[in-house]
Enzyme design. Sequence first.
Site, PDB file in Angstrom:
ATOM      1  N   LYS A 208       8.184 137.310  89.876  1.00 19.78           N
ATOM      2  CA  LYS A 208       9.253 138.247  90.199  1.00 19.78           C
ATOM      3  C   LYS A 208       8.639 139.504  90.792  1.00 19.78           C
ATOM      4  O   LYS A 208       7.833 140.178  90.152  1.00 19.78           O
ATOM      5  CB  LYS A 208      10.053 138.580  88.945  1.00 19.78           C
ATOM      6  CG  LYS A 208      11.168 139.572  89.183  1.00 19.78           C
ATOM      7  CD  LYS A 208      12.020 139.742  87.950  1.00 19.78           C
ATOM      8  CE  LYS A 208      13.124 140.754  88.194  1.00 19.78           C
ATOM      9  NZ  LYS A 208      13.935 140.964  86.995  1.00 19.78           N
ATOM     10  N   LYS A 263      11.326 134.951  92.953  1.00 19.10           N
ATOM     11  CA  LYS A 263      12.433 135.870  93.197  1.00 19.10           C
ATOM     12  C   LYS A 263      11.929 137.164  93.805  1.00 19.10           C
ATOM     13  O   LYS A 263      10.942 137.694  93.285  1.00 19.10           O
ATOM     14  CB  LYS A 263      13.100 136.147  91.850  1.00 19.10           C
ATOM     15  CG  LYS A 263      14.177 137.178  91.863  1.00 19.10           C
ATOM     16  CD  LYS A 263      14.572 137.512  90.457  1.00 19.10           C
ATOM     17  CE  LYS A 263      15.544 138.660  90.514  1.00 19.10           C
ATOM     18  NZ  LYS A 263      15.882 139.179  89.227  1.00 19.10           N
TER      19      LYS A 263
HETATM   20  C1  PBG Z   1      16.985 142.126  85.262  1.00 21.02           C
HETATM   21  C2  PBG Z   1      17.276 141.352  86.483  1.00 21.02           C
HETATM   22  C3  PBG Z   1      17.315 141.839  87.788  1.00 21.02           C
HETATM   23  C4  PBG Z   1      17.775 140.783  88.561  1.00 21.02           C
HETATM   24  C5  PBG Z   1      17.960 139.683  87.732  1.00 21.02           C
HETATM   25  N1  PBG Z   1      17.628 140.053  86.431  1.00 21.02           N
HETATM   26  C6  PBG Z   1      17.103 143.188  88.361  1.00 21.02           C
HETATM   27  C7  PBG Z   1      15.849 143.909  88.142  1.00 21.02           C
HETATM   28  O1  PBG Z   1      14.828 143.354  87.739  1.00 21.02           O
HETATM   29  O2  PBG Z   1      15.906 145.114  88.361  1.00 21.02           O
HETATM   30  C8  PBG Z   1      18.045 140.883  90.035  1.00 21.02           C
HETATM   31  C9  PBG Z   1      19.047 139.940  90.572  1.00 21.02           C
HETATM   32  C10 PBG Z   1      19.616 140.305  91.880  1.00 21.02           C
HETATM   33  O3  PBG Z   1      19.236 141.287  92.547  1.00 21.02           O
HETATM   34  O4  PBG Z   1      20.508 139.570  92.295  1.00 21.02           O
HETATM   35  N2  PBG Z   1      15.747 142.056  84.716  1.00 21.02           N
END
Ligand code: PBG
Length: 340
Positions: A208, A263
């Site tokens: 991520k 992601k």
């Molecule tokens: C939270 C999380 C996030 C997303 C999914 N789970 C945001 C972040 O890490 O700030 C992002 C999903 C999206 O942008 O569609 N941990």
Amino acid sequence: MHFLGHFPQTRMRRARGAPWLRRLVEENTLRPQDFVLPLFVKEGEGQSEPIPTMPGIERLTIDRLLEKIEEAKKLGILAVALFPVVDPSRKSPGGEEALNPENLICRAIRAVKKAHPNIGVIADVALDPYTTHGHDGLWHPDPLHPDGGIVLNDESVERLCQQALVQAEAGCDIVAPSDMMDGRVGAIRKALDAKGFERVCILSYAVKYASAFYGPFRDAIGSRAHLGQGHKRGYQMNPANSDEALREAALDVAEGADFLMVKPALPYLDVIARVKSAFGLPLFAYQVSGEYAMLKMAHGAIDWEAALLESLVAMKRAGADVIISYGAIEAIRLLEAAGI
Ligand code: PBG
């Protein structure tokens, strides 16, 4: 692989000569079961609230959520990922509301499993919907630190294990740690197994990135203002790196992850390809909120519908087995309309 052939005996355009033929020799095809639908759930009843930075997507009260899932089910979607919009009065520095078995996400999980027992339910493990600072773990302010503080690792992991347990008890099928703390997959696996939840899967947000493409999501769950000028680069990955992605994934596989995720998706197709070829695990790609918004808001300049399908098939081509997309329902409708 051998690429033999010379013009004019070989003409690449021959196989592109008719719709049926293009379809027949297509290497990657999108199917309804490729998609997971992410959904935002809010308190109340009978409400669907538009999200300005995600045109077409709404925050849904639980009753509306069940209706939306009915619609998704009819289209062949097998699983949903639920995200709670937590009332600001329930947020705290420690994110304790995440551990409340009666919190919004737990009530939503129970309602979905009751109404739709054959739909898979995925829930995030991370504290950001619940914290007043908007971080995914426990924030330790430190004025001498260039980032203004740090997110504590091991202390956060302990809390995340408790969060995963509460969600498993509510009936969640797959817990998805999205927090990027070190060691959390192994710790969550152990915590689940100790309480008899061996059957609950772990979908690790293994790779991520600290991405600007999460902006609309933070609007949707109401964490953007809480994070303010803060950022998550102390735990999410640097977009410049991909060797590191393999190390992240390897650790999570060793710790017992059932599935891996990369992601965001479209800006990281090379990473999807590398992770898929290095590990045999089912790989999820998350087309995140900003990717969705970017395509949707560019409609007119580009054909949003065609661009959506093109982006999604590119993720499959890169090696994704499952795609989490806010555009899943629209994509399946488009595929159906195209006679697929
Ligand atoms: C939270 C999380 C996030 C997303 C999914 N789970 C945001 C972040 O890490 O700030 C992002 C999903 C999206 O942008 O569609 N941990």
